[in-house]
Design a protein around this motif. Structure first.
Motif, PDB file in Angstrom:
ATOM      1  N   TYR A 125      29.248  48.545  39.273  1.00  0.00           N
ATOM      2  CA  TYR A 125      28.705  49.279  38.138  1.00  0.00           C
ATOM      3  C   TYR A 125      28.478  48.326  36.975  1.00  0.00           C
ATOM      4  CZ  TYR A 125      30.230  53.650  40.355  1.00  0.00           C
ATOM      5  OH  TYR A 125      30.413  54.704  41.210  1.00  0.00           O
ATOM      6  N   LEU A 157      31.794  46.285  36.588  1.00  0.00           N
ATOM      7  CA  LEU A 157      32.982  46.884  37.186  1.00  0.00           C
ATOM      8  C   LEU A 157      32.776  47.068  38.684  1.00  0.00           C
ATOM      9  CD1 LEU A 157      33.610  49.576  34.463  1.00  0.00           C
ATOM     10  CD2 LEU A 157      35.242  47.798  35.071  1.00  0.00           C
ATOM     11  N   THR A 172      39.333  59.411  45.651  1.00  0.00           N
ATOM     12  CA  THR A 172      39.359  58.686  44.386  1.00  0.00           C
ATOM     13  C   THR A 172      38.663  57.349  44.517  1.00  0.00           C
ATOM     14  OG1 THR A 172      41.439  59.739  43.765  1.00  0.00           O
ATOM     15  CG2 THR A 172      40.895  57.693  42.646  1.00  0.00           C
ATOM     16  N   GLN A 173      37.900  57.000  43.481  1.00  0.00           N
ATOM     17  CA  GLN A 173      37.384  55.649  43.351  1.00  0.00           C
ATOM     18  C   GLN A 173      38.401  54.830  42.569  1.00  0.00           C
ATOM     19  OE1 GLN A 173      33.522  55.305  41.540  1.00  0.00           O
ATOM     20  NE2 GLN A 173      32.539  55.154  43.516  1.00  0.00           N
ATOM     21  N   PHE A 188      39.008  51.387  40.512  1.00  0.00           N
ATOM     22  CA  PHE A 188      38.223  50.389  39.793  1.00  0.00           C
ATOM     23  C   PHE A 188      39.021  49.110  39.576  1.00  0.00           C
ATOM     24  CE2 PHE A 188      34.308  52.444  38.402  1.00  0.00           C
ATOM     25  CZ  PHE A 188      34.583  53.771  38.638  1.00  0.00           C
ATOM     26  N   GLY A 189      38.301  47.990  39.603  1.00  0.00           N
ATOM     27  CA  GLY A 189      38.881  46.730  39.188  1.00  0.00           C
ATOM     28  C   GLY A 189      38.881  46.625  37.677  1.00  0.00           C
ATOM     29  N   PRO A 190      39.461  45.564  37.125  1.00  0.00           N
ATOM     30  CA  PRO A 190      39.571  45.418  35.672  1.00  0.00           C
ATOM     31  C   PRO A 190      38.261  45.054  34.986  1.00  0.00           C
ATOM     32  CG  PRO A 190      40.453  43.499  36.750  1.00  0.00           C
ATOM     33  CD  PRO A 190      40.124  44.479  37.838  1.00  0.00           C
TER      34      PRO A 190
END
Lengths: 114, 114
Positions: free
Chosen positions: B35, B90, B102-103, B105-107
């Protein structure tokens, strides 16, 4: 026009107070709605996932509501803490495909002051 | 805490340079996403993958490319960076089971192109 609208855009509250964030959507057909918390400089973290048949779901001090008829959701935060300062993002998933497409709101930026 | 990692966390680079943003997850998830997020704006999907050797473009047109040679690794490459590529990127992953999954996410990677 974004199919997920959030309000307010930003909010400042004092520590210990409650607040409610709003999410209106036009996504159809609807599969589920999620609230994410995104700390500054971090990726979003899931708070709740609500399907069509669920009206209320809680996760600690966070309570989400869903009215699928009016296509509205709210996230209520009780007894706010400084660590609640973050952006809260509403995400709606359609069921047009097996895996679903995600529609993101722009988020409500919450700031909790001591 | 999600086991999804992104490197670098911050990158400042000059115009015309080739860059690769790394994303790895240790959860064995088949589906991965990239994203793009600008300040105060919603997340926009630029790439996704259903599994090894599968990549698709997302809703937002992007000059970047991705590859999925291993399940756990989903790098994003910009052949020639431009100031218009300045943004937060992201990476996320999820199980390919149902749309309520659930997705994670990385930082994120904050990219600045000068």
């Amino acid at each position: 026009k974004n199919q997920v609208e959030q309000s307010p855009q930003s909010l400042i509250i004092l520590e210990g107070k409650n607040c409610t964030l709003q999410c209106n959507y036009t996504v159809s057909p609807f599969s589920n709605l999620r609230w994410y918390k995104q700390d500054t400089g971090r990726g979003p973290v899931s708070l709740t996932i609500m399907t069509f048949s669920e009206n209320t779901k809680s996760n600690g001090r966070y309570t989400a509501t869903l009215d699928a008829d009016t296509k509205q959701s709210s996230l209520h935060i009780t007894a706010s803490q400084l660590s609640d300062s973050a952006s809260y993002i509403c995400v709606v998933i359609d069921r047009g495909s097996t895996l679903g497409r995600l529609y993101f709101g722009r988020g409500t930026q919450l700031t909790v002051w001591p | 805490e999600a086991d999804i990692y992104q490197t670098p966390r911050y990158l400042v680079i000059g115009t015309g340079k080739k860059i690769t943003l790394e994303c790895s997850q240790t959860m064995g998830h088949d589906k991965m996403y990239w994203y793009q997020q600008d300040p105060g704006m919603e997340l926009h999907l630029i790439h996704y993958s259903y599994g090894v050797n599968s990549t698709e473009k997302g809703d937002l047109s992007s000059e970047s490319t991705v590859s999925r040679i291993r399940t756990e690794h989903f790098p994003l490459t910009l052949e020639s960076a431009r100031p218009s590529h300045t943004s937060q990127y992201l990476c996320a992953s999820s199980e390919v089971v149902r749309s309520t999954d659930t997705q994670y996410f990385g930082p994120g990677t904050r990219l600045t192109v000068l």
